[in-house]
Design a protein around this motif. Structure first.
Motif, PDB file in Angstrom:
ATOM      1  N   SER A 142     -29.087  30.539  20.468  1.00 31.20           N
ATOM      2  CA  SER A 142     -30.546  31.091  20.974  1.00 31.20           C
ATOM      3  C   SER A 142     -31.434  31.774  19.935  1.00 31.20           C
ATOM      4  O   SER A 142     -32.711  31.738  20.205  1.00 31.20           O
ATOM      5  N   ILE A 156     -43.418  21.336  29.390  1.00 26.61           N
ATOM      6  CA  ILE A 156     -41.969  21.400  29.696  1.00 26.61           C
ATOM      7  C   ILE A 156     -41.137  21.991  28.824  1.00 26.61           C
ATOM      8  O   ILE A 156     -40.406  22.777  28.971  1.00 26.61           O
ATOM      9  N   TYR A 194     -29.296  23.436  27.612  1.00 24.34           N
ATOM     10  CA  TYR A 194     -30.635  24.321  27.773  1.00 24.34           C
ATOM     11  C   TYR A 194     -30.952  23.967  29.237  1.00 24.34           C
ATOM     12  O   TYR A 194     -30.920  22.872  30.060  1.00 24.34           O
ATOM     13  N   GLN A 195     -31.195  24.973  29.869  1.00 23.04           N
ATOM     14  CA  GLN A 195     -31.639  25.105  31.434  1.00 23.04           C
ATOM     15  C   GLN A 195     -32.677  25.856  31.760  1.00 23.04           C
ATOM     16  O   GLN A 195     -33.099  26.892  31.026  1.00 23.04           O
ATOM     17  N   PHE A 196     -33.671  25.539  32.765  1.00 20.82           N
ATOM     18  CA  PHE A 196     -34.749  26.090  33.224  1.00 20.82           C
ATOM     19  C   PHE A 196     -34.373  27.222  33.903  1.00 20.82           C
ATOM     20  O   PHE A 196     -35.083  28.564  33.937  1.00 20.82           O
ATOM     21  N   PHE A 197     -33.139  27.416  34.478  1.00 18.69           N
ATOM     22  CA  PHE A 197     -32.872  28.696  35.162  1.00 18.69           C
ATOM     23  C   PHE A 197     -31.362  28.877  34.629  1.00 18.69           C
ATOM     24  O   PHE A 197     -30.087  28.649  35.290  1.00 18.69           O
ATOM     25  N   PRO A 198     -31.236  29.602  33.731  1.00 14.83           N
ATOM     26  CA  PRO A 198     -29.798  29.965  32.734  1.00 14.83           C
ATOM     27  C   PRO A 198     -29.084  30.493  33.748  1.00 14.83           C
ATOM     28  O   PRO A 198     -29.489  31.436  34.698  1.00 14.83           O
ATOM     29  N   VAL A 220     -37.660  29.811  27.532  1.00 16.00           N
ATOM     30  CA  VAL A 220     -36.425  30.200  28.620  1.00 16.00           C
ATOM     31  C   VAL A 220     -35.119  30.300  27.621  1.00 16.00           C
ATOM     32  O   VAL A 220     -34.334  31.496  27.789  1.00 16.00           O
ATOM     33  N   SER A 221     -34.952  29.259  26.857  1.00 18.28           N
ATOM     34  CA  SER A 221     -33.699  29.352  25.934  1.00 18.28           C
ATOM     35  C   SER A 221     -33.612  30.662  25.106  1.00 18.28           C
ATOM     36  O   SER A 221     -32.551  30.780  24.888  1.00 18.28           O
ATOM     37  N   THR A 245     -31.975  33.346  26.827  1.00 13.14           N
ATOM     38  CA  THR A 245     -30.626  33.087  27.264  1.00 13.14           C
ATOM     39  C   THR A 245     -29.542  33.551  26.354  1.00 13.14           C
ATOM     40  O   THR A 245     -29.628  33.459  25.389  1.00 13.14           O
ATOM     41  N   ILE A 256     -41.815  25.614  27.689  1.00 11.69           N
ATOM     42  CA  ILE A 256     -41.145  26.393  28.772  1.00 11.69           C
ATOM     43  C   ILE A 256     -39.788  26.308  28.347  1.00 11.69           C
ATOM     44  O   ILE A 256     -39.104  27.589  28.571  1.00 11.69           O
ATOM     45  N   LEU A 257     -39.299  25.259  28.374  1.00  8.06           N
ATOM     46  CA  LEU A 257     -37.609  25.473  27.905  1.00  8.06           C
ATOM     47  C   LEU A 257     -37.173  26.047  26.672  1.00  8.06           C
ATOM     48  O   LEU A 257     -36.449  26.758  26.595  1.00  8.06           O
TER      49      LEU A 257
END
Length: 296
Positions: free
Chosen positions: A261, A26, A47-51, A33-34, A37, A29-30
């Motif tokens: 980022s 996890i 920090y979000q999994f779906f920015p 993704v970040s 972002t 992955i974060l």
């Protein structure tokens, strides 16, 4: 009854280890993704999994001077490859020597290796020795030798494997057939020790690849010797300085740097080669660390 307990334990172990793997994956992955972002959205929402908004600004900033990044990557590969080859050779030969009975000076060598696991000279004396005596400052040797070339823990780990996992009968048979000690080491022991060699190789490779301290201490003027870790560390420092010293009326480009980022992107770039290589040596790594550490 025993089979039920065994099945119950295996089910519990599988669930526990699965959760452990998820907890390890996890954050990665974060992290990835970040790095894609938008910096403003990342600061505002966290920090979000779906920015809220994806962006390549962090990577564009890092690769705006693509030649510099590629040169640093090349230097990292050269240092890691050369350091790995020399370190693995020295470590394997020394570990084999102190694992064999009847080798002259075995006790002294074992004590000397073990002693270095407990005590060291400290940072300042080490720096003075390498710069004043060996004159490695601002040379490629500064990235190869200090604290990395030989590690006592790896020697003891490999010695334990040689002593407990190589059948003495096979080594004696090689000697009876006329093989010298070096031939026994090279043609018999090394082929039978692939798991522990792969384990130590992975540890050493990670150490060399992630090392930034030696570059920070010893590489001060020749920036062409920067490895990827040193270069990325320098970029972080520059971004922090520029972001914290923006004044009124200054160019807005400085105030819109992807300061948050870009750190995620730097981490992704730094771990990418290790993440690619690790799956190919995972089996040998697990076997080597188990056999090398359980007995001894």
């Amino acid at each position: 009854m025993n089979s039920k307990r065994t099945k119950g334990f295996l089910a519990f172990a599988n669930i526990f280890l699965s959760l452990d793997v998820i907890c390890c994956i996890i954050p990665l992955i974060l992290l990835v993704v970040s790095s894609f972002t938008d910096n403003t959205a990342l600061i505002r929402n966290g920090y979000q999994f779906f920015p809220e908004k994806f962006s390549l600004d962090a990577y564009k900033y890092l690769f705006k001077s693509g030649g510099v990044i590629m040169r640093a990557y090349g230097m990292s590969f050269v240092v890691t490859g050369l350091g790995l080859a020399v370190s693995l050779t020295v470590t394997t030969m020394l570990a084999y020597a102190i694992s064999r009975p009847g080798i002259p000076g075995k006790r002294f060598l074992t004590f000397y290796v073990f002693f270095t696991m407990l005590f060291n000279g400290g940072l300042v004396p080490t720096y003075m020795m390498y710069t004043g005596t060996f004159h490695i400052k601002n040379t490629i040797w500064a990235l190869l030798i200090p604290n990395l070339l030989v590690r006592a823990y790896y020697i003891m780990l490999m010695r334990s494997y040689f002593q407990t996992s190589l059948p003495e009968e096979i080594l004696e048979a090689a000697s009876i057939d006329g093989a010298s000690e070096f031939q026994t080491f090279y043609k018999v022991s090394i082929p039978m020790s692939k798991p522990i060699i792969a384990t130590v190789a992975l540890f050493t490779m990670i150490l060399y690849w992630n090392d930034w301290q030696n570059g920070l201490y010893y590489i001060t003027t020749k920036t062409e010797l920067f490895t990827i870790q040193n270069l990325l560390n320098r970029m972080i420092q520059e971004i922090q300085y520029l972001s914290s010293n923006v004044t009124v009326g200054q160019s807005t480009d400085l105030s819109t740097l992807p300061s948050t980022s870009v750190r995620m992107a730097i981490a992704v770039i730094g771990i990418l080669p290790i993440a690619i290589i690790y799956p190919f040596i995972q089996n040998n790594f697990a076997k080597g660390i188990t056999l090398g550490a359980v007995k001894g």
